[in-house]
Each structure stands twice: as structure tokens, then as C-alpha cells.
Design a protein around this motif. Structure first.
Motif, mmCIF file in Angstrom:
data_model
loop_
_atom_site.group_PDB
_atom_site.id
_atom_site.type_symbol
_atom_site.label_atom_id
_atom_site.label_comp_id
_atom_site.label_asym_id
_atom_site.label_seq_id
_atom_site.Cartn_x
_atom_site.Cartn_y
_atom_site.Cartn_z
ATOM 1 N N VAL A 1 57.736 18.542 -106.095
ATOM 2 C CA VAL A 1 58.825 19.063 -105.266
ATOM 3 C C VAL A 1 59.434 17.935 -104.437
ATOM 4 O O VAL A 1 60.659 17.784 -104.346
ATOM 5 N N ASP A 2 58.575 17.139 -103.856
ATOM 6 C CA ASP A 2 59.020 16.071 -102.985
ATOM 7 C C ASP A 2 59.882 15.062 -103.751
ATOM 8 O O ASP A 2 60.935 14.638 -103.269
ATOM 9 N N ALA A 3 59.413 14.700 -104.938
ATOM 10 C CA ALA A 3 60.168 13.738 -105.741
ATOM 11 C C ALA A 3 61.517 14.322 -106.149
ATOM 12 O O ALA A 3 62.533 13.632 -106.132
ATOM 13 N N VAL A 4 61.502 15.597 -106.501
ATOM 14 C CA VAL A 4 62.738 16.229 -106.967
ATOM 15 C C VAL A 4 63.785 16.293 -105.851
ATOM 16 O O VAL A 4 64.956 15.964 -106.064
ATOM 17 N N VAL A 5 63.369 16.673 -104.652
ATOM 18 C CA VAL A 5 64.362 16.815 -103.582
ATOM 19 C C VAL A 5 64.911 15.466 -103.134
ATOM 20 O O VAL A 5 65.920 15.409 -102.438
ATOM 21 N N ARG A 6 64.238 14.403 -103.489
ATOM 22 C CA ARG A 6 64.827 13.095 -103.203
ATOM 23 C C ARG A 6 65.940 12.769 -104.171
ATOM 24 O O ARG A 6 66.746 11.881 -103.929
ATOM 25 N N ARG A 7 65.916 13.442 -105.301
ATOM 26 C CA ARG A 7 66.926 13.133 -106.308
ATOM 27 C C ARG A 7 68.089 14.126 -106.265
ATOM 28 O O ARG A 7 69.232 13.735 -106.453
ATOM 29 N N VAL A 8 67.767 15.385 -106.097
ATOM 30 C CA VAL A 8 68.827 16.412 -106.091
ATOM 31 C C VAL A 8 68.538 17.445 -105.008
ATOM 32 O O VAL A 8 67.461 17.471 -104.446
ATOM 33 N N THR A 9 69.548 18.277 -104.794
ATOM 34 C CA THR A 9 69.307 19.395 -103.884
ATOM 35 C C THR A 9 68.437 20.411 -104.604
ATOM 36 O O THR A 9 68.768 20.836 -105.713
ATOM 37 N N ALA A 10 67.355 20.775 -103.994
ATOM 38 C CA ALA A 10 66.446 21.708 -104.662
ATOM 39 C C ALA A 10 65.747 22.579 -103.643
ATOM 40 O O ALA A 10 65.594 22.202 -102.486
ATOM 41 N N ALA A 11 65.359 23.739 -104.122
ATOM 42 C CA ALA A 11 64.604 24.658 -103.266
ATOM 43 C C ALA A 11 63.222 24.841 -103.870
ATOM 44 O O ALA A 11 63.094 25.205 -105.027
ATOM 45 N N PRO A 12 62.201 24.578 -103.087
ATOM 46 C CA PRO A 12 60.841 24.712 -103.615
ATOM 47 C C PRO A 12 60.463 26.173 -103.875
ATOM 48 O O PRO A 12 60.914 27.071 -103.168
ATOM 49 N N VAL A 13 59.662 26.346 -104.872
ATOM 50 C CA VAL A 13 59.126 27.668 -105.186
ATOM 51 C C VAL A 13 57.666 27.664 -104.768
ATOM 52 O O VAL A 13 57.009 26.620 -104.792
ATOM 53 N N ARG A 14 57.192 28.791 -104.402
ATOM 54 C CA ARG A 14 55.811 28.859 -103.913
ATOM 55 C C ARG A 14 54.793 28.439 -104.979
ATOM 56 O O ARG A 14 55.031 28.620 -106.168
ATOM 57 N N LEU A 15 53.726 27.908 -104.477
ATOM 58 C CA LEU A 15 52.647 27.427 -105.349
ATOM 59 C C LEU A 15 52.263 28.457 -106.427
ATOM 60 O O LEU A 15 52.292 29.651 -106.186
ATOM 61 N N VAL A 16 51.898 27.929 -107.568
ATOM 62 C CA VAL A 16 51.479 28.684 -108.752
ATOM 63 C C VAL A 16 52.358 29.886 -109.093
ATOM 64 O O VAL A 16 51.910 31.019 -109.136
#
Lengths: 288, 241
Positions: free
Chosen positions: A77-92
Motif C-alpha cells: 500500500v505504501d509503495a503504491v500511494v507513492r506512485r499514484v493516488t490510491a485508497a487502501p483496502v483493509r487487511l486480508v
């Protein structure tokens, strides 16, 4: 069992570049993307003998497994939000297959888009305020004075008086710390677009002995990140310590419940479990 | 729809924010769990593994139940120890109130002590009844008699103990008196709670002997007498069955 599922980490805007490139996810498998309608699901394939429902019930209770998985999830999640706008989804959050993820992106496109708009160009910062009860008590003048005057009295009364003074001092310093925490929160909230208060963490969780009097999350425009951080630093006083974490993926500002959307009542869906209402959620201030 | 410019808008490097604020380091597990378990999008309905029916609280509770120790090692038991929810503050207030009451009582007691120190108390101690007998007296007299207790150890240390928790102090005294130096174990039990007094069969003979061995000391005061007789009667009744 060789069955596999699709593990969803985050939902991002499609940008043409691959935000999952080079990442490896939970269980060490490569992270991929699944796209539909301008949205991208960040996913990886997971074995169901580890991420199936029954396995998960067991694994979630295994703290080693939980830690490994949580860290892996967070890293993606952390790597992705550095590249694009993203919203994390809850674990598993695991789907039967990629097609289901595409369905989801299509069906709830509006919601996701709205949510992504909200966090675009913004990151979450965590601010914790600690107060060391001993320092707070020591900096209070009443302590020394009380001790001296009580010294001449009979020891029982003196002891009680000392205890009373201590308690009063503690109470006072706690109140002072809390009001300082409020001030910190207010000051930071003026810079942030939105803020949330989480429960203060226990010392065992925070790893610090001091009282945590504020555990806030702030959604801050990227351009104001530096300003936010330096204001946070400047709010320290001898009595309170301000700890800044972040920038985080906007975990605290993409809380989106299922069942609130048009999902319910869709034919062919397995009955909505209508999960127990999440109670005691943190305060939320409406984004300005 | 373009995402925000990747990298560069927020510079997450440590040096950027300068000293003074602790910041980005490999985030600690507690912070991560707080977010990945509690925050973020929750999706239900069509997911393969439906975690909604394992509500997060349940997960946490299970963690707690299944491996409390490990959970504590990792420091993820915050759900249990939130001082703002678990009422610790309330107990602090209560303690404060209790202490205030106690202080007031002590100060009253002290004044009375100075003004009313009655010399007639002295004989009681000479008779060897010592302070124990006061325990059976009313709260009021008890409070006044406390300052007269002569103690073999450093009185200051003890009085600190005492004021820290009188109940505890007396309980400790009782325990000490129940030791080998105890002269009247039977009456002791009685005073601990006359209504609950149950003669202990294995001690009965010993108590009896104790009683006979020491009739004088026991007759020291009317109150004492009464207590002893009551105790004696109970013992006799106990013997009948």
C-alpha cells in the motif's frame, strides 16, 4: 489445495503506468493490477490454503503470521500511494478471482472515485502527543511547597497531604496536558483538510511510558506536508512531546463500509452479512 | 483521470523535516496494525473470505484470548487498556475522594488526640491487654486510641504503612498477632468478626488451655471480659455437636 484467490491491497486511479511494478505482496508473490473503468485494483494471487476463510481464522490468531502479513500489506500500500493516488483496502480482503475485483471496481466506481478525489494530492499524517506524568508533576510548584510544609506535621497527616498533593498535581497536569493536546489538534487541523481522532494507545503499544493524550490522523495536502511537520514540531513544550508519523497512505480517510452502497439486494450475491455495526469509531471532522 | 504527481510532492526523507520531530522510520507494528486492521476500505458481499463476520473486535479479542502473552510482547492489546475507556480516570477520582475523607478523619482524630489524651488508657496497656482490645471497640474510640499504640519498630515507618492503607495495616497486625506470640488465639478469631466466629475444632483444646493459662489478663476490662465470655460460650456450644 492449490486453489488461489485474489488479494486486494488498494484501489487506485488508472494512470497508464503500473503502480505495482516490482512489488511483492503477502506471501512473497508478485503484485499485479486489475483494471476497469479508470480504476485499478492492486492485487496479488494468494493460496487459499493460507488465505482461505478457514485458514485465515487460524492465521489471524497467529501473531507472527499477522505481523508478517500486516507488514507486507502495508508495504505494498505504501509503495503504491507513492506512485499514484490510491485508497487502501483493509487487511486480508480476498476475492475468488480477478474478475470479481473488476466487478467490484465497476459496481462501486462512483464511491471509489469520490473517495479517491478526496485523497488526491494528500497524505495522512499521524500525530501523537505524549505527556510524561513525572515531568509534568515536577514542573508544578505546588509539589515542593506542599512537601516542605507537610514535613513538620505528624507523619500520618503529612503523608496524606503529600498523597493528596500528588493526586491533585497529577490531575492538574493531566488536565493541562489534555488541553494542550486539544490545542495541538486545533492547530494541526487548521493545516489539514480533514482530521480524525483515534483512541490513544496503551504504553505497551506505543512503546513509550508516557501518557498518550492525543492520537490524531490528519489528511494534509502534499504541498503543506512540510509546513504541517514543522508546526507539529513547534508545538512541543517542555511538558508535552509531539510525535509525528507519516506520511501514511490515507488509511484513516478511506474508511468505507460495505452495505452503504448499491451493493445490497443485487441478485445472485451471497447474502450480505450485514456485519455488526462498527461502533465507537473515531471522531471525524467533515472535510472542509 | 490522473493521479496526483507521483513522488516529490511530499518528500518523505528524514532530513526534510529536520530535527525536533520524530518521523518516518519503519513504522512500528502497533501503528501499522491500527491502520490495516481498523481503517481502510471494508468490502463485503462478494469477497471470497468474508472477514466482516470476524469483526475486528473479535479478532482482537481472539488474539487476546489465544495468546495473551504474545500479544503483550507485541504490544497489541490496546483494546484492553485504553485509559479513556477503561475507567482508570474514574478510579483515580475516587481514590482522591477517599483520601480526602481519610485526611479529614485523621485530622479530626489528631485534634482529639491532643485535647483528650486520657491517662486512664495507660493502665490498660500495663495490664497487658494492650491495643488489641481496642479493636473490639466502637469505630469512634478506635480512632482515638490509635495514637497510643506503642510499637516496637520504627513508629514513623509504621505509621506511613498505616496511613497508606489502614485496613491493610490492621489486617497485617492481625496476622502478626495470630503468630506464635499470640496469647489468646480463640478470642482473636472472635474479635475478627463475632458474628462469623466459628470455633475450630482442632484448636479447641489449645484455646481452652490458653484460656485457663491466662485468666488474669483476660479480666482486664469489662469489655474484654464480655468478649471473652462470648467467645467462651461459642466454644462451648461448638463442642456440643
Amino acid at each position: 489445495m492449490t486453489d488461489t484467490g485474489t488479494y486486494l491491497y488498494a484501489i487506485a486511479r488508472s494512470t497508464g503506468e503500473n503502480p505495482a511494478e516490482g512489488l511483492s505482496g503477502v506471501g512473497g508473490t508478485p503484485v499485479r493490477t486489475v483494471e476497469r473503468g479508470g480504476l485499478t485494483g492492486i492485487v496479488s494471487t494468494v493460496p487459499l490454503d493460507e488465505f482461505g476463510e478457514r485458514a485465515l481464522r487460524r492465521n489471524l490468531e497467529d501473531l507472527r503470521w499477522l505481523e508478517t502479513t500486516a507488514r507486507a500489506h502495508h508495504q505494498v500500500v505504501d509503495a503504491v500511494v507513492r506512485r499514484v493516488t490510491a485508497a487502501p483496502v483493509r487487511l486480508v480482503t480476498v476475492y475468488r478471482g480477478d474478475e470479481q475485483v473488476r466487478d467490484l471496481l465497476e459496481r462501486r466506481r462512483e464511491e471509489f472515485t469520490e473517495m479517491l478525489d478526496m485523497v488526491t494530492g494528500r497524505r495522512e499524517w499521524g500525530v501523537k502527543v505524549y505527556v510524561d506524568p513525572q515531568v509534568a508533576a515536577r514542573s508544578s510548584p505546588s509539589d515542593a511547597a506542599g512537601g516542605a510544609s507537610a514535613g513538620r506535621r505528624s507523619s500520618g497527616a503529612a503523608y496524606l497531604e503529600r498523597r493528596r498533593t500528588d493526586l491533585r498535581t497529577r490531575e492538574q497536569s493531566m488536565r493541562r496536558a489534555l488541553s494542550q493536546a486539544e490545542q495541538v489538534d486545533e492547530a494541526l487541523a487548521t493545516i489539514a483538510v480533514a482530521s480524525r481522532r483515534h483512541r490513544p494507545q496503551d504504553p505497551q503499544l506505543s512503546g513509550r511510558q508516557e501518557w498518550m493524550v492525543l492520537n490524531g490522523a490528519y489528511l494534509v495536502d502534499d504541498e503543506r506536508g512540510g509546513e504541517f511537520a514543522s508546526v507539529a514540531g513547534s508545538l512541543r513544550t517542555p511538558e508535552i512531546d509531539v510525535e509525528l508519523t507519516g506520511p501514511w497512505a490515507p488509511y484513516s480517510f478511506t474508511i468505507l463500509e460495505s452495505g452503504e452502497s448499491g451493493e445490497s439486494g443485487e441478485p445472485g450475491e451471497p447474502g450480505e452479512p450485514g456485519g455488526p455495526g462498527r461502533t465507537g469509531g473515531p471522531d471525524e471532522r467533515a472535510p472542509r | 483521470m490522473r493521479g496526483r504527481p507521483s513522488q516529490g510532492s511530499v518528500v518523505p526523507s528524514s532530513s526534510y523535516y529536520g530535527g525536533g520531530v520524530s518521523h518516518r522510520e519503519p513504522a512500528n507494528l502497533g501503528d501499522i496494525l491500527e491502520r490495516v486492521l481498523d481503517k481502510g476500505i471494508v468490502i463485503a458481499g462478494d469477497i471470497r473470505v468474508n472477514l466482516l463476520d470476524i469483526e475486528l473486535l473479535t479478532i482482537k479479542l481472539r488474539l487476546l484470548i489465544v495468546s495473551v502473552e504474545t500479544a503483550k510482547e507485541l504490544g497489541i492489546d490496546w483494546w484492553e487498556h485504553d485509559p479513556w475507556l477503561s475507567g482508570k480516570q474514574r478510579s483515580l477520582e475516587e481514590e482522591n475522594r477517599r483520601l480526602r475523607r481519610r485526611l479529614a478523619a485523621v485530622e479530626d482524630g489528631e485534634r482529639e488526640d491532643l485535647e483528650l489524651r486520657p491517662p486512664r488508657r495507660q493502665p490498660a496497656e500495663e495490664r497487658g491487654i494492650e491495643s488489641e482490645d481496642y479493636l473490639a471497640e466502637s469505630e469512634d474510640r478506635r480512632a482515638r486510641s490509635r495514637p497510643y499504640r506503642t510499637e516496637p519498630e520504627d513508629p514513623r515507618a509504621r505509621s506511613e504503612d498505616y496511613w497508606a492503607d489502614p485496613e491493610d495495616y490492621w489486617a497485617e497486625r492481625e496476622r502478626r498477632r495470630a503468630g506464635p506470640e499470640t496469647r489468646r488465639a480463640g478470642a482473636q478469631d472472635y474479635r475478627d468478626g463475632p458474628e462469623n466466629y466459628q470455633p475450630r475444632s482442632r484448636d479447641r483444646r489449645a484455646e481452652q488451655e490458653d484460656y485457663r493459662a491466662e485468666p488474669q489478663g483476660r479480666r482486664g476490662g469489662a469489655r474484654d471480659d464480655w468478649a471473652e465470655q462470648e467467645g467462651y460460650r461459642s466454644r462451648s456450644e461448638g463442642r456440643r455437636d
